[in-house]
Design a protein around this motif. Sequence first.
Motif, short mmCIF file in Angstrom:
data_model
loop_
_atom_site.label_atom_id
_atom_site.label_comp_id
_atom_site.label_asym_id
_atom_site.label_seq_id
_atom_site.Cartn_x
_atom_site.Cartn_y
_atom_site.Cartn_z
N THR A 7 -3.54 -64.69 -49.95
CA THR A 7 -3.70 -64.10 -51.27
C THR A 7 -2.34 -64.05 -51.94
N MET A 8 -2.26 -64.66 -53.11
CA MET A 8 -1.02 -64.68 -53.86
C MET A 8 -1.30 -64.07 -55.22
N TYR A 9 -0.47 -63.10 -55.62
CA TYR A 9 -0.63 -62.46 -56.91
C TYR A 9 0.34 -63.07 -57.91
N VAL A 10 -0.16 -63.32 -59.11
CA VAL A 10 0.65 -63.85 -60.21
C VAL A 10 0.48 -62.91 -61.39
N SER A 11 1.58 -62.54 -62.01
CA SER A 11 1.54 -61.63 -63.15
C SER A 11 0.80 -62.26 -64.31
N ASP A 12 -0.09 -61.48 -64.93
CA ASP A 12 -0.83 -61.98 -66.08
C ASP A 12 0.01 -61.98 -67.35
N ILE A 40 0.07 -56.96 -62.90
CA ILE A 40 1.42 -57.06 -63.44
C ILE A 40 2.42 -56.66 -62.37
N SER A 41 3.67 -57.06 -62.55
CA SER A 41 4.73 -56.75 -61.59
C SER A 41 5.34 -55.38 -61.93
N GLU A 42 6.13 -54.87 -61.01
CA GLU A 42 6.79 -53.59 -61.23
C GLU A 42 7.74 -53.67 -62.43
N LYS A 43 8.39 -54.81 -62.59
CA LYS A 43 9.32 -55.00 -63.72
C LYS A 43 8.56 -54.90 -65.05
N ASN A 44 7.40 -55.52 -65.14
CA ASN A 44 6.60 -55.44 -66.36
C ASN A 44 6.06 -54.03 -66.59
#
Length: 92
Positions: A7-12, A40-44
């Motif tokens: 499973t790979m997560y990609v930021s929308d 979304i990532s922590e940065k976003n």
Amino acid sequence: MGTRTITMYVSDLDQSEIPAGKVYQLSIRHPDGATQQLDISEKNYRALKLQSAGKTLKKRGRRPGSTAKATKAASTPPARRRRQNTTRPATA
């Protein structure tokens, strides 16, 4: 031969890859009743300043496996206590 699921997560928002434990998921409910979920990532998350926005929902419902314990307990009758050997007073 076995199979492996990765499973790979990609930021929308910015299409960058997100490590497995660092994914924020936002659920957005539209007025027509449709629900949209964003990863979304922590940065976003910090850039959008969502820390204090909205409300945090508590988990609802039963914990997994709690019904199995309840049905087992309900199906077995409670243990009965035996009376002590006591003599009753004689009535005249």
